[in-house]
Motif scaffolding. Structure first.
Motif, PDB file in Angstrom:
ATOM      1  N   TRP A  81       0.857  -1.182   0.000  1.00 29.05           N
ATOM      2  CA  TRP A  81       0.000   0.000   0.000  1.00 29.05           C
ATOM      3  C   TRP A  81       0.891   1.228   0.000  1.00 29.05           C
ATOM      4  O   TRP A  81       1.649   1.449   0.926  1.00 29.05           O
ATOM      5  N   LEU A  82       0.761   2.011  -1.060  1.00 29.86           N
ATOM      6  CA  LEU A  82       1.575   3.223  -1.167  1.00 29.86           C
ATOM      7  C   LEU A  82       1.028   4.313  -0.247  1.00 29.86           C
ATOM      8  O   LEU A  82      -0.090   4.204   0.259  1.00 29.86           O
ATOM      9  N   ASP A  83       1.834   5.362  -0.075  1.00 29.60           N
ATOM     10  CA  ASP A  83       1.349   6.539   0.647  1.00 29.60           C
ATOM     11  C   ASP A  83       0.116   7.064  -0.075  1.00 29.60           C
ATOM     12  O   ASP A  83       0.069   7.071  -1.298  1.00 29.60           O
ATOM     13  N   ARG A  84      -0.870   7.500   0.691  1.00 23.09           N
ATOM     14  CA  ARG A  84      -2.040   8.068   0.001  1.00 23.09           C
ATOM     15  C   ARG A  84      -2.526   9.284   0.772  1.00 23.09           C
ATOM     16  O   ARG A  84      -2.263   9.447   1.968  1.00 23.09           O
ATOM     17  N   VAL A  85      -3.243  10.100   0.032  1.00 23.71           N
ATOM     18  CA  VAL A  85      -3.770  11.337   0.612  1.00 23.71           C
ATOM     19  C   VAL A  85      -5.281  11.225   0.641  1.00 23.71           C
ATOM     20  O   VAL A  85      -5.918  10.928  -0.369  1.00 23.71           O
ATOM     21  N   VAL A  86      -5.846  11.391   1.827  1.00 25.07           N
ATOM     22  CA  VAL A  86      -7.296  11.310   1.970  1.00 25.07           C
ATOM     23  C   VAL A  86      -7.824  12.718   2.221  1.00 25.07           C
ATOM     24  O   VAL A  86      -7.336  13.439   3.095  1.00 25.07           O
ATOM     25  N   LYS A  87      -8.804  13.119   1.427  1.00 24.88           N
ATOM     26  CA  LYS A  87      -9.420  14.448   1.613  1.00 24.88           C
ATOM     27  C   LYS A  87     -10.659  14.299   2.484  1.00 24.88           C
ATOM     28  O   LYS A  87     -11.518  13.458   2.213  1.00 24.88           O
ATOM     29  N   LYS A  88     -10.709  15.128   3.509  1.00 23.75           N
ATOM     30  CA  LYS A  88     -11.869  15.081   4.397  1.00 23.75           C
ATOM     31  C   LYS A  88     -12.576  16.423   4.338  1.00 23.75           C
ATOM     32  O   LYS A  88     -11.939  17.480   4.401  1.00 23.75           O
ATOM     33  N   THR A  89     -13.890  16.384   4.203  1.00 27.86           N
ATOM     34  CA  THR A  89     -14.671  17.618   4.193  1.00 27.86           C
ATOM     35  C   THR A  89     -15.459  17.694   5.490  1.00 27.86           C
ATOM     36  O   THR A  89     -16.236  16.789   5.807  1.00 27.86           O
ATOM     37  N   THR A  90     -15.196  18.765   6.229  1.00 30.28           N
ATOM     38  CA  THR A  90     -15.923  18.954   7.481  1.00 30.28           C
ATOM     39  C   THR A  90     -16.621  20.305   7.432  1.00 30.28           C
ATOM     40  O   THR A  90     -16.118  21.261   6.829  1.00 30.28           O
ATOM     41  N   LYS A  91     -17.763  20.372   8.062  1.00 36.20           N
ATOM     42  CA  LYS A  91     -18.491  21.649   8.106  1.00 36.20           C
ATOM     43  C   LYS A  91     -18.116  22.375   9.388  1.00 36.20           C
ATOM     44  O   LYS A  91     -18.244  21.833  10.484  1.00 36.20           O
ATOM     45  N   VAL A  92     -17.628  23.582   9.200  1.00 35.45           N
ATOM     46  CA  VAL A  92     -17.153  24.373  10.346  1.00 35.45           C
ATOM     47  C   VAL A  92     -17.956  25.666  10.382  1.00 35.45           C
ATOM     48  O   VAL A  92     -18.262  26.259   9.339  1.00 35.45           O
ATOM     49  N   LYS A  93     -18.324  26.073  11.575  1.00 30.43           N
ATOM     50  CA  LYS A  93     -19.040  27.353  11.707  1.00 30.43           C
ATOM     51  C   LYS A  93     -18.019  28.480  11.768  1.00 30.43           C
ATOM     52  O   LYS A  93     -17.095  28.458  12.564  1.00 30.43           O
ATOM     53  N   LYS A  94     -18.216  29.457  10.898  1.00 33.03           N
ATOM     54  CA  LYS A  94     -17.252  30.555  10.833  1.00 33.03           C
ATOM     55  C   LYS A  94     -17.998  31.875  10.744  1.00 33.03           C
ATOM     56  O   LYS A  94     -19.154  31.938  10.305  1.00 33.03           O
ATOM     57  N   LEU A  95     -17.311  32.922  11.126  1.00 32.33           N
ATOM     58  CA  LEU A  95     -17.892  34.259  11.007  1.00 32.33           C
ATOM     59  C   LEU A  95     -17.561  34.808   9.619  1.00 32.33           C
ATOM     60  O   LEU A  95     -16.403  35.008   9.276  1.00 32.33           O
ATOM     61  N   VAL A  96     -18.581  34.942   8.788  1.00 27.91           N
ATOM     62  CA  VAL A  96     -18.362  35.521   7.469  1.00 27.91           C
ATOM     63  C   VAL A  96     -19.206  36.793   7.378  1.00 27.91           C
ATOM     64  O   VAL A  96     -20.433  36.745   7.553  1.00 27.91           O
ATOM     65  N   ASP A  97     -18.586  37.899   7.172  1.00 23.65           N
ATOM     66  CA  ASP A  97     -19.242  39.218   7.098  1.00 23.65           C
ATOM     67  C   ASP A  97     -20.104  39.482   8.323  1.00 23.65           C
ATOM     68  O   ASP A  97     -21.250  39.941   8.229  1.00 23.65           O
ATOM     69  N   GLY A  98     -19.566  39.148   9.494  1.00 26.50           N
ATOM     70  CA  GLY A  98     -20.290  39.403  10.723  1.00 26.50           C
ATOM     71  C   GLY A  98     -21.379  38.389  11.028  1.00 26.50           C
ATOM     72  O   GLY A  98     -21.954  38.400  12.104  1.00 26.50           O
ATOM     73  N   GLN A  99     -21.662  37.521  10.105  1.00 24.71           N
ATOM     74  CA  GLN A  99     -22.685  36.508  10.365  1.00 24.71           C
ATOM     75  C   GLN A  99     -22.053  35.132  10.507  1.00 24.71           C
ATOM     76  O   GLN A  99     -21.060  34.833   9.857  1.00 24.71           O
ATOM     77  N   GLU A 100     -22.673  34.319  11.332  1.00 24.71           N
ATOM     78  CA  GLU A 100     -22.142  32.964  11.519  1.00 24.71           C
ATOM     79  C   GLU A 100     -22.706  32.049  10.445  1.00 24.71           C
ATOM     80  O   GLU A 100     -23.920  31.944  10.279  1.00 24.71           O
ATOM     81  N   LYS A 101     -21.797  31.436   9.679  1.00 27.21           N
ATOM     82  CA  LYS A 101     -22.251  30.561   8.593  1.00 27.21           C
ATOM     83  C   LYS A 101     -21.519  29.226   8.671  1.00 27.21           C
ATOM     84  O   LYS A 101     -20.441  29.122   9.219  1.00 27.21           O
ATOM     85  N   GLU A 102     -22.157  28.231   8.061  1.00 31.92           N
ATOM     86  CA  GLU A 102     -21.496  26.921   7.981  1.00 31.92           C
ATOM     87  C   GLU A 102     -20.681  26.858   6.695  1.00 31.92           C
ATOM     88  O   GLU A 102     -21.210  27.056   5.603  1.00 31.92           O
ATOM     89  N   VAL A 103     -19.419  26.630   6.849  1.00 31.48           N
ATOM     90  CA  VAL A 103     -18.523  26.579   5.694  1.00 31.48           C
ATOM     91  C   VAL A 103     -17.888  25.191   5.624  1.00 31.48           C
ATOM     92  O   VAL A 103     -17.461  24.656   6.650  1.00 31.48           O
ATOM     93  N   ALA A 104     -17.882  24.642   4.421  1.00 30.80           N
ATOM     94  CA  ALA A 104     -17.240  23.332   4.244  1.00 30.80           C
ATOM     95  C   ALA A 104     -15.730  23.535   4.123  1.00 30.80           C
ATOM     96  O   ALA A 104     -15.258  24.355   3.342  1.00 30.80           O
ATOM     97  N   GLU A 105     -15.016  22.804   4.894  1.00 30.90           N
ATOM     98  CA  GLU A 105     -13.556  22.928   4.884  1.00 30.90           C
ATOM     99  C   GLU A 105     -12.957  21.562   4.540  1.00 30.90           C
ATOM    100  O   GLU A 105     -13.340  20.543   5.117  1.00 30.90           O
ATOM    101  N   THR A 106     -12.054  21.573   3.589  1.00 26.55           N
ATOM    102  CA  THR A 106     -11.424  20.289   3.255  1.00 26.55           C
ATOM    103  C   THR A 106     -10.022  20.240   3.852  1.00 26.55           C
ATOM    104  O   THR A 106      -9.242  21.190   3.733  1.00 26.55           O
TER     105      THR A 106
END
Lengths: 223, 205
Positions: A67-92
């Protein structure tokens, strides 16, 4: 035969400190396997062999997996302040899983006529000196097959009495079944090459400076 | 050695006078008692065994005496896949054979590596290390094909001259009858081919 979950819980009850994990196989074969920890591997193997309910007295096949080295991408939803409002942003996030080598044992019972139980062991890395405990003291039939794994994958089996190459010569240094192996280039005489061989044979073609690059020229379509 | 004219000889034979030459007798004897070296490498060897058995009967051509020693053999039938691990032993066996000696490369593997050509462990043809007299394609070749190769070799022996500038190579003291045995290297055999023997044409696109 008991289910893999039952086997796993019985192993953990019988061998104190043993850590096992069921590796799912999503393919139509559905042959799930049992990943055992290297430290208790011999004890687990002996238990599988002598336990009256299991009695896996026949090791039919031992093989390796790279098994070679591999890269796994994970997407998590994080709550962040965007333009003063709290929004859910997907972060990989990228996680790098280092490669490892695996030895896979296919075990059957001659007494109960059941099987296979598939047992795996993993090395910590893919380095040259990667090692695993040998299960040859439990199943004699593993002797040559573990030597073959050592020859082709480069896993060193500790406790094996005769850890030598079995197919290639002793002076050979590579491990041909590893995915990053490159075979020696002796493709100078390929009268009818194709596909991958063609690419290798091209390295040996006579140079034709007057024609080089001619393949790239495409005649313009006429109306 | 004075040569008799072929036409005159045929004419004399027609008249009941049998004239021959040392060369003709010598080659007649050699070509009708080619003793192969007894060894097989893979499935082609099974066909070779069938050729030696009664149905195909290589004894009709004087080749039934398979010798277990290279010292007594005239012909090496490379019957099967030559792995790189086996190649030095094959060359060594050929070196141990006494001149005149011949090689038949039997089957796709012995010629070029065959279906295993892309493998890392199979020699891409025994002609990389030793000179081959007759190649037989096939996977494996039928016994008839081996017999045909045998007859080709016989006619090749028949044409060999004992004297003159175009005399047979084995009579030339400068001609090598031993070939360098490849060594086991770290990644491949060393050298990967004997360039004195193996000179493939450079392929143009």
């Amino acid at each position: 035969m008991e289910s893999l979950e039952q086997i796993k819980s019985r192993i953990e009850a019988a061998v104190p400190g043993a850590k096992t994990e069921i590796v799912q196989n999503g393919s139509p074969a559905q042959q799930h396997s049992l990943l055992i920890d290297n430290e208790h591997a011999v004890a687990i193997a002996r238990f599988l062999r002598v336990d009256p309910a299991m009695c896996l007295d026949f090791c039919s096949n031992v093989t390796g997996v790279d098994w070679l080295d591999r890269v796994v991408k994970k997407t998590t939803k994080v709550k962040k302040l965007v333009d003063g409002q709290e929004k859910e942003v997907a972060e990989t996030t990228e996680e790098r899983i280092p490669g490892y080598l695996e030895a896979v044992y296919h075990l059957y019972s001659m007494t109960h006529k059941h099987g296979p139980v598939i047992v795996r062991m993993r090395t910590t890395d893919r380095a040259g000196g990667a090692s695993l405990p040998s299960l040859m003291p439990v199943w004699r039939s593993a002797e040559f097959q573990e030597r073959e794994i050592f020859d082709l994958y480069g896993i060193h089996f500790d406790g094996h009495p005769d850890m030598r190459r079995i197919l290639m010569w002793d002076e050979f240094e590579d491990y041909p079944m590893r995915k990053d192996y490159r075979e020696p280039d002796d493709y100078e005489w390929e009268p009818t090459p194709h596909d991958a061989v063609l690419e290798k044979a091209k390295q040996h073609y006579a140079p034709r400076p007057e024609c080089d690059g001619a393949e790239a020229i495409v005649e313009p379509l006429k109306d | 050695m004075s040569q008799i004219d072929d036409e005159l000889r045929t004419e004399l034979q027609r008249q009941g006078v049998w004239v021959t030459s040392i060369q003709e007798l010598y080659n007649w004897g050699r070509r009708n008692s080619i003793w192969p070296l007894q060894f097989g490498l893979a499935c082609c060897a099974i066909e070779m065994i069938a050729t030696a058995a009664s149905r195909y009967d290589i004894a009709r051509f004087g080749g039934e005496v398979f010798r277990p020693s290279p010292r007594q053999a005239d012909l090496m039938i490379v019957a099967g896949t030559v792995t790189k691990k086996m190649a030095p032993q094959i060359v060594r066996l050929f070196n141990q054979m006494a001149d005149p000696k011949y090689v038949i490369a039997m089957g796709a593997c012995a010629i070029s590596g065959g279906p295993f050509k892309q493998g890392y462990n199979v020699l891409k043809g025994i002609d990389r290390y030793i000179p081959v007299d007759v190649y037989i394609p096939g996977c494996p070749p039928r016994p008839e094909a081996l017999l045909h190769a045998f007859m080709e070799l016989q006619s090749k022996i028949d044409e060999q001259k004992l004297t003159g500038t175009d005399k047979a190579e084995f009579l030339n003291p400068d001609q090598p009858s031993e070939f360098p045995v490849p060594r086991f290297g770290r990644h491949d055999l060393e050298p990967p081919a004997n360039r004195d023997v193996f000179q493939p044409p450079i392929i143009e696109r």
